[in-house]
Design a protein around this motif. Structure first.
Motif, PDB file in Angstrom:
ATOM      1  N   LYS A   1       1.694   5.484 -14.549  1.00 28.57           N
ATOM      2  CA  LYS A   1       1.910   6.349 -15.711  1.00 28.57           C
ATOM      3  C   LYS A   1       0.744   7.316 -15.908  1.00 28.57           C
ATOM      4  O   LYS A   1       0.938   8.471 -16.295  1.00 28.57           O
ATOM      5  CB  LYS A   1       2.128   5.495 -16.969  1.00 28.57           C
ATOM      6  N   PHE A   2      -0.467   6.850 -15.649  1.00 27.64           N
ATOM      7  CA  PHE A   2      -1.652   7.679 -15.828  1.00 27.64           C
ATOM      8  C   PHE A   2      -1.619   8.895 -14.899  1.00 27.64           C
ATOM      9  O   PHE A   2      -1.799  10.042 -15.343  1.00 27.64           O
ATOM     10  CB  PHE A   2      -2.905   6.844 -15.559  1.00 27.64           C
ATOM     11  N   THR A   3      -1.401   8.664 -13.596  1.00 22.17           N
ATOM     12  CA  THR A   3      -1.426   9.790 -12.659  1.00 22.17           C
ATOM     13  C   THR A   3      -0.216  10.696 -12.837  1.00 22.17           C
ATOM     14  O   THR A   3      -0.289  11.893 -12.538  1.00 22.17           O
ATOM     15  CB  THR A   3      -1.487   9.303 -11.203  1.00 22.17           C
ATOM     16  N   THR A   4       0.882  10.152 -13.342  1.00 18.78           N
ATOM     17  CA  THR A   4       2.069  10.978 -13.598  1.00 18.78           C
ATOM     18  C   THR A   4       1.871  11.830 -14.843  1.00 18.78           C
ATOM     19  O   THR A   4       2.218  13.017 -14.864  1.00 18.78           O
ATOM     20  CB  THR A   4       3.313  10.090 -13.773  1.00 18.78           C
ATOM     21  N   LYS A   5       1.287  11.219 -15.875  1.00 14.62           N
ATOM     22  CA  LYS A   5       1.125  11.898 -17.162  1.00 14.62           C
ATOM     23  C   LYS A   5       0.241  13.140 -17.039  1.00 14.62           C
ATOM     24  O   LYS A   5       0.535  14.192 -17.614  1.00 14.62           O
ATOM     25  CB  LYS A   5       0.500  10.919 -18.164  1.00 14.62           C
ATOM     26  N   ILE A   6      -0.849  13.034 -16.283  1.00 16.02           N
ATOM     27  CA  ILE A   6      -1.779  14.160 -16.222  1.00 16.02           C
ATOM     28  C   ILE A   6      -1.912  14.742 -14.812  1.00 16.02           C
ATOM     29  O   ILE A   6      -2.848  15.479 -14.520  1.00 16.02           O
ATOM     30  CB  ILE A   6      -3.164  13.770 -16.773  1.00 16.02           C
ATOM     31  N   ASP A   7      -0.956  14.379 -13.933  1.00 11.03           N
ATOM     32  CA  ASP A   7      -0.887  14.953 -12.590  1.00 11.03           C
ATOM     33  C   ASP A   7      -2.215  14.775 -11.860  1.00 11.03           C
ATOM     34  O   ASP A   7      -2.808  15.735 -11.342  1.00 11.03           O
ATOM     35  CB  ASP A   7      -0.503  16.450 -12.670  1.00 11.03           C
TER      36      ASP A   7
ATOM     37  N   ALA B   1       0.819  -1.212   0.000  1.00 14.96           N
ATOM     38  CA  ALA B   1       0.000   0.000   0.000  1.00 14.96           C
ATOM     39  C   ALA B   1       0.855   1.265   0.000  1.00 14.96           C
ATOM     40  O   ALA B   1       0.518   2.249  -0.666  1.00 14.96           O
ATOM     41  CB  ALA B   1      -0.940   0.000   1.211  1.00 14.96           C
ATOM     42  N   GLY B   2       1.958   1.251   0.726  1.00 14.55           N
ATOM     43  CA  GLY B   2       2.828   2.427   0.761  1.00 14.55           C
ATOM     44  C   GLY B   2       3.423   2.731  -0.591  1.00 14.55           C
ATOM     45  O   GLY B   2       3.443   3.889  -1.034  1.00 14.55           O
ATOM     46  N   GLU B   3       3.907   1.705  -1.269  1.00 19.16           N
ATOM     47  CA  GLU B   3       4.517   1.912  -2.579  1.00 19.16           C
ATOM     48  C   GLU B   3       3.479   2.352  -3.604  1.00 19.16           C
ATOM     49  O   GLU B   3       3.751   3.215  -4.444  1.00 19.16           O
ATOM     50  CB  GLU B   3       5.213   0.635  -3.051  1.00 19.16           C
ATOM     51  N   PHE B   4       2.283   1.782  -3.538  1.00 21.26           N
ATOM     52  CA  PHE B   4       1.226   2.197  -4.457  1.00 21.26           C
ATOM     53  C   PHE B   4       0.859   3.660  -4.231  1.00 21.26           C
ATOM     54  O   PHE B   4       0.697   4.431  -5.181  1.00 21.26           O
ATOM     55  CB  PHE B   4      -0.009   1.308  -4.286  1.00 21.26           C
ATOM     56  N   SER B   5       0.741   4.044  -2.973  1.00 16.08           N
ATOM     57  CA  SER B   5       0.433   5.436  -2.657  1.00 16.08           C
ATOM     58  C   SER B   5       1.540   6.359  -3.141  1.00 16.08           C
ATOM     59  O   SER B   5       1.281   7.443  -3.672  1.00 16.08           O
ATOM     60  CB  SER B   5       0.234   5.593  -1.145  1.00 16.08           C
ATOM     61  N   PHE B   6       2.776   5.921  -2.982  1.00 17.46           N
ATOM     62  CA  PHE B   6       3.932   6.707  -3.402  1.00 17.46           C
ATOM     63  C   PHE B   6       3.960   6.898  -4.917  1.00 17.46           C
ATOM     64  O   PHE B   6       4.236   7.993  -5.421  1.00 17.46           O
ATOM     65  CB  PHE B   6       5.213   6.003  -2.931  1.00 17.46           C
ATOM     66  N   LYS B   7       3.639   5.840  -5.667  1.00 16.41           N
ATOM     67  CA  LYS B   7       3.761   5.887  -7.118  1.00 16.41           C
ATOM     68  C   LYS B   7       2.490   6.357  -7.825  1.00 16.41           C
ATOM     69  O   LYS B   7       2.559   7.003  -8.866  1.00 16.41           O
ATOM     70  CB  LYS B   7       4.157   4.508  -7.650  1.00 16.41           C
ATOM     71  N   VAL B   8       1.328   6.011  -7.279  1.00 10.29           N
ATOM     72  CA  VAL B   8       0.064   6.317  -7.949  1.00 10.29           C
ATOM     73  C   VAL B   8      -0.652   7.486  -7.267  1.00 10.29           C
ATOM     74  O   VAL B   8      -1.152   8.388  -7.935  1.00 10.29           O
ATOM     75  CB  VAL B   8      -0.850   5.075  -8.001  1.00 10.29           C
TER      76      VAL B   8
END
Length: 303
Positions: A293-299, A242-249
């Motif tokens: 990639k989705f949340t990074t691409k469009i913030d 969960a921590g890594e997912f929160s960190f990345k997504v």
């Protein structure tokens, strides 16, 4: 934004990533799923929806259903629910017996197996016809007719050795009130629910809308409870990743070993991704990569 075009672009980008994941093997029925399936669906609060790939094909949502059983139990019982289950990240495997014994039969959170079994026990106590009533609640959220899979439920029951140990251990500590077989039956059924990505994203819209279903304008749970369920998803929704997912997504959500992931961006949309191959932590390998990639691409992270 035309999300379906972006979905195609992101999918073809992550498809080049070596996929070392495997479909869930410990549930025989899930081992038969085509590992190459991939679907994504996003539904906005104004009912706009965007889809890509196998978004209209049903799959077993598995542990994602634990958010829905929690919602119904919390709606019925209110804050008394937290006397029997915690809200902390587990820090250990989702089916850990060691931690449960150390903490005297009180599961760390509602999304590990022990916690979901306690929630199922609450529903058995509170509902007249637990299996029928819970499914009716899910259909109310989904606005379509979804159902349990008898084959998947039977498959899970055939190899439920650890879950049986968990529920018996909690029974010994007095944290299971009903007949074990009845509680397990509801648990296997709720994990066997089958939905498409579109149905799943539509089902979770109420958590993007402060507890109100935007399609019916009906309050499912109040704002405070909706906020708390989202926070539990953020902290505990991805097993011990969960921590890594929160960190990345950076979005609250929940995964299931059927390869599904659902995430919520409050006040905007709900989104579901399905790709059956799982990483070592039990989360969809490509689904996680896609959402990063989705949340990074469009913030679109909430942070």
């Amino acid at each position: 934004m035309v999300f379906s075009t972006l979905f195609s672009e992101l999918y073809h980008s992550i498809k080049k990533t070596p996929n070392s994941g495997e479909v869930a093997q410990y549930i025989p029925e899930l081992a038969l799923v085509d590992p190459n399936k991939f679907g994504v669906s996003l539904v906005k609060l104004n009912a706009e929806n965007f889809h890509f790939g196998d978004a209209q094909e049903k799959f077993s949502i598995q542990s994602i259903a634990k958010v829905l059983s929690l919602t119904l139990a919390y709606k019925i019982c209110g804050e008394k629910l937290w006397e029997r289950v915690g809200v902390e990240p587990s820090g250990t495997a989702f089916n850990s017996l060691v931690q449960l014994e150390y903490e005297k039969g009180i599961p760390r959170n509602p999304f590990i197996n022990a916690g979901a079994l306690v929630v199922a026990d609450v529903l058995v106590s509170e509902l007249k016809n637990p299996n029928d009533d819970f499914l009716a609640f899910v259909n109310q959220l989904c606005h379509t007719q979804v159902s349990y899979s008898k084959q998947v439920a039977a498959s899970e029951k055939s190899c439920a050795y650890v879950n049986t140990a968990l529920i018996n251990l909690m029974k010994s500590f007095g944290n299971i009130k009903n007949d074990i077989d009845q509680v397990m039956d509801l648990y296997f059924n709720l994990c066997s629910i089958e939905m498409t990505c579109q149905e799943l994203s539509q089902t979770f819209l109420f958590l993007a809308n402060d507890g109100v279903c935007p399609l019916s304008e009906q309050e499912i749970i109040d704002h405070s409870k909706s906020k708390r369920i989202n926070s539990i998803m953020q902290l505990c929704g991805f097993y011990d990743e969960a921590g890594e997912f929160s960190f990345k997504v950076g979005l609250p959500g929940k995964s299931g070993v059927g390869g599904g992931i659902v995430v919520v961006r409050p006040h905007e949309f709900s989104m579901a991704v399905w790709s059956p191959k799982l990483n070592a932590k039990g989360n969809s390998f490509l689904g996680t990569k896609f959402l990063e990639k989705f949340t990074t691409k469009i913030d679109y992270s909430i942070f």
